[in-house]
Scaffold this motif. Structure first.
Motif, PDB file in Angstrom:
ATOM      1  N   VAL A  64       0.830  -1.202   0.000  1.00 55.70           N
ATOM      2  CA  VAL A  64       0.000   0.000   0.000  1.00 55.70           C
ATOM      3  C   VAL A  64       0.876   1.268   0.000  1.00 55.70           C
ATOM      4  CG1 VAL A  64      -2.016  -1.148   0.991  1.00 55.70           C
ATOM      5  CG2 VAL A  64      -0.323  -0.101   2.505  1.00 55.70           C
ATOM      6  N   CYS A  89      -4.708   2.974   2.698  1.00 54.46           N
ATOM      7  CA  CYS A  89      -4.789   2.159   3.913  1.00 54.46           C
ATOM      8  C   CYS A  89      -5.788   2.867   4.816  1.00 54.46           C
ATOM      9  CB  CYS A  89      -3.417   2.080   4.567  1.00 54.46           C
ATOM     10  SG  CYS A  89      -3.439   1.541   6.278  1.00 54.46           S
ATOM     11  N   LEU A  91      -6.270   2.720   7.863  1.00 51.74           N
ATOM     12  CA  LEU A  91      -5.658   3.187   9.110  1.00 51.74           C
ATOM     13  C   LEU A  91      -4.870   4.482   8.874  1.00 51.74           C
ATOM     14  CD1 LEU A  91      -4.967   2.818  12.036  1.00 51.74           C
ATOM     15  CD2 LEU A  91      -3.317   1.056  11.402  1.00 51.74           C
ATOM     16  N   VAL A 178     -10.012  -3.774   8.261  1.00 48.57           N
ATOM     17  CA  VAL A 178      -9.932  -5.243   8.190  1.00 48.57           C
ATOM     18  C   VAL A 178      -9.911  -5.819   9.612  1.00 48.57           C
ATOM     19  CG1 VAL A 178      -8.486  -7.197   7.478  1.00 48.57           C
ATOM     20  CG2 VAL A 178      -8.652  -5.177   6.016  1.00 48.57           C
ATOM     21  N   HIS A 179      -9.009  -5.308  10.422  1.00 49.41           N
ATOM     22  CA  HIS A 179      -8.802  -5.912  11.747  1.00 49.41           C
ATOM     23  C   HIS A 179      -9.911  -5.600  12.735  1.00 49.41           C
ATOM     24  CE1 HIS A 179      -4.817  -6.414   9.958  1.00 49.41           C
ATOM     25  NE2 HIS A 179      -4.779  -7.483  10.727  1.00 49.41           N
ATOM     26  N   GLU A 204      -3.790  -5.071  15.771  1.00 47.80           N
ATOM     27  CA  GLU A 204      -4.769  -4.090  15.282  1.00 47.80           C
ATOM     28  C   GLU A 204      -6.208  -4.547  15.543  1.00 47.80           C
ATOM     29  OE1 GLU A 204      -4.050  -3.144  11.140  1.00 47.80           O
ATOM     30  OE2 GLU A 204      -1.953  -2.757  11.564  1.00 47.80           O
ATOM     31  N   GLU A 239      -5.278 -10.357   8.442  1.00 52.42           N
ATOM     32  CA  GLU A 239      -5.603 -10.336   7.014  1.00 52.42           C
ATOM     33  C   GLU A 239      -5.286 -11.702   6.387  1.00 52.42           C
ATOM     34  OE1 GLU A 239      -5.768  -8.881   2.905  1.00 52.42           O
ATOM     35  OE2 GLU A 239      -4.408 -10.272   3.891  1.00 52.42           O
ATOM     36  N   CYS A 270      -7.636  -7.371   2.801  1.00 51.31           N
ATOM     37  CA  CYS A 270      -7.448  -5.926   2.643  1.00 51.31           C
ATOM     38  C   CYS A 270      -7.622  -5.594   1.165  1.00 51.31           C
ATOM     39  CB  CYS A 270      -6.059  -5.526   3.136  1.00 51.31           C
ATOM     40  SG  CYS A 270      -5.692  -3.796   2.803  1.00 51.31           S
ATOM     41  N   MET A 273      -4.514  -3.941  -0.467  1.00 51.31           N
ATOM     42  CA  MET A 273      -3.383  -4.821  -0.798  1.00 51.31           C
ATOM     43  C   MET A 273      -3.687  -5.637  -2.051  1.00 51.31           C
ATOM     44  SD  MET A 273      -0.720  -4.801   1.289  1.00 51.31           S
ATOM     45  CE  MET A 273      -0.239  -4.254   2.931  1.00 51.31           C
TER      46      MET A 273
HETATM   47 FE1  SF4 Z   1      -4.033  -0.733   6.162  1.00 56.06          FE
HETATM   48 FE2  SF4 Z   1      -4.869  -2.886   4.866  1.00 56.06          FE
HETATM   49 FE3  SF4 Z   1      -3.072  -3.132   6.840  1.00 56.06          FE
HETATM   50 FE4  SF4 Z   1      -5.578  -2.487   7.386  1.00 56.06          FE
HETATM   51  S1  SF4 Z   1      -4.876  -4.411   6.499  1.00 56.06           S
HETATM   52  S2  SF4 Z   1      -3.776  -1.527   8.226  1.00 56.06           S
HETATM   53  S3  SF4 Z   1      -6.143  -1.217   5.636  1.00 56.06           S
HETATM   54  S4  SF4 Z   1      -2.789  -2.067   4.903  1.00 56.06           S
END
Ligand code: SF4
Ligand code: 13P
Length: 314
Positions: A64, A89, A91, A178-179, A204, A239, A270, A273
């Protein structure tokens, strides 16, 4: 994508890499065929260190946007390419640099620790970066009486606050889509179905998931744990891209992905990704665009915060 479709593209990528003295760094969450085309696969800390040490002239970052930015911060004289600049991302996006600067200004006596999942602008406002591999070590390296701001992941921050017992650590209210989505109910159901399985989770995830886990760690730490643990079965709460590497490394073990609340959303993947493909990697290497370009003053400030982190790990 099946292998017959991938093979000509992989050959083209190999040839371009050779011609252009390029290296491909990929995160464990990318698609399996992208992982297969990478020279180096890792978690975000390992990839940052690898970028710093490579002698290749071009770094193509299969991951990313903030990860490619981190590589450029550390290697300003190299060309850093990102095959899909739209791969953000959630986050990193939950922490806008101007808003973070305003928050920091309200707490001038605080030192700032930021997770590497941030934009270069936020890193430039940071005293020391961390990743999920070294967040505990980084926070512990700062005297107990020094007040801190920790951003942007509130779950990683709460986890570290719990482990250190630190009460002087303010948290930025960010999270990863995602988390945050894993279902506790479904995880407990999976545990009942697989009573011998160990639960491994990324920090996360929300606190109630982490409390249920046998092991909490970064993607690299989870991989190490699965190799060493005396168990043949694991429920994986991070993930789902990491499962490809788990199966490659430990073919005799079973890995069960934990489901999100809404199983139709596919959100234990994700989506950012997965935007990196062999097609956009080949096109990016061929045309040498898109390239990461940074303002030099911001880059230097961001670099200091990353080098402060790498220093602790030496
Ligand atoms: Fe960022 Fe994807 Fe990692 Fe979540 S899973 S922190 S959105 S890169
Ligand atoms: P790692 O630091 O474990 O590579 O995690 C990066 C990330 O994006 C997690 O979602």
């Amino acid at each position: 994508m099946n292998d017959t479709h991938s093979e000509p593209l992989i050959r083209k990528i190999e040839e371009l890499k050779r011609q252009k003295k390029a290296v491909i760094l990929a995160h464990y969450y990318t698609r399996p065929e992208v992982q297969a085309a990478a020279d180096f696969l890792g978690d975000s800390l390992a990839l940052a260190v690898r970028a710093q040490n490579t002698d290749a002239e071009i770094i193509l970052f299969a991951g990313v946007h903030f990860m490619a930015e981190t590589a450029k911060v550390l290697c300003p004289s190299k060309k850093v390419l990102i095959p899909c600049p739209e791969a953000g991302c959630s986050l990193a996006e939950s922490c806008d640099a101007a808003e973070f600067a305003a928050f920091k200004a309200l707490h001038p006596d605080h030192k700032v620790v930021s997770y590497v999942n941030t934009t270069v602008g936020v890193k430039a406002l940071t005293d020391i970066c961390c990743t999920s591999s070294n967040a505990l070590e980084v926070v512990r390296s700062i005297p107990d009486d020094q007040p801190l701001i920790f951003g942007p992941d509130r779950n990683l921050g709460s986890y570290i606050r719990k482990l250190t017992g630190r009460t002087n650590m303010l948290l930025w209210d960010g999270a990863c889509h995602v988390h945050e989505e894993f279902s506790l109910e479904k995880l407990l159901e999976l545990k009942r179905e697989h009573p011998a399985a160990k639960v491994v989770a990324h920090p996360e995830c929300r606190a109630y998931i982490l409390e249920t886990a046998d092991f909490v760690g970064s993607t690299a730490a989870i991989l190490d744990y699965c190799g060493q643990a005396d168990s043949a079965e694991f429920i994986v709460v991070t993930e789902a891209g990491i499962l490809a590497e788990m199966q490659r490394r430990f073919p005799g073990k079973t890995f069960i992905p934990a489901p999100p609340d809404d199983e139709t959303c596919g959100c234990n993947n994700c989506r950012f990704m997965k935007m990196v493909t062999l097609e956009n990697i080949a096109a990016c290497l061929e045309n040498e665009i898109p390239e990461i370009l940074l303002d030099e003053e911001i880059r230097q400030k961001a670099e200091r915060s990353i080098l402060n982190m790498i220093q602790i790990n030496r």
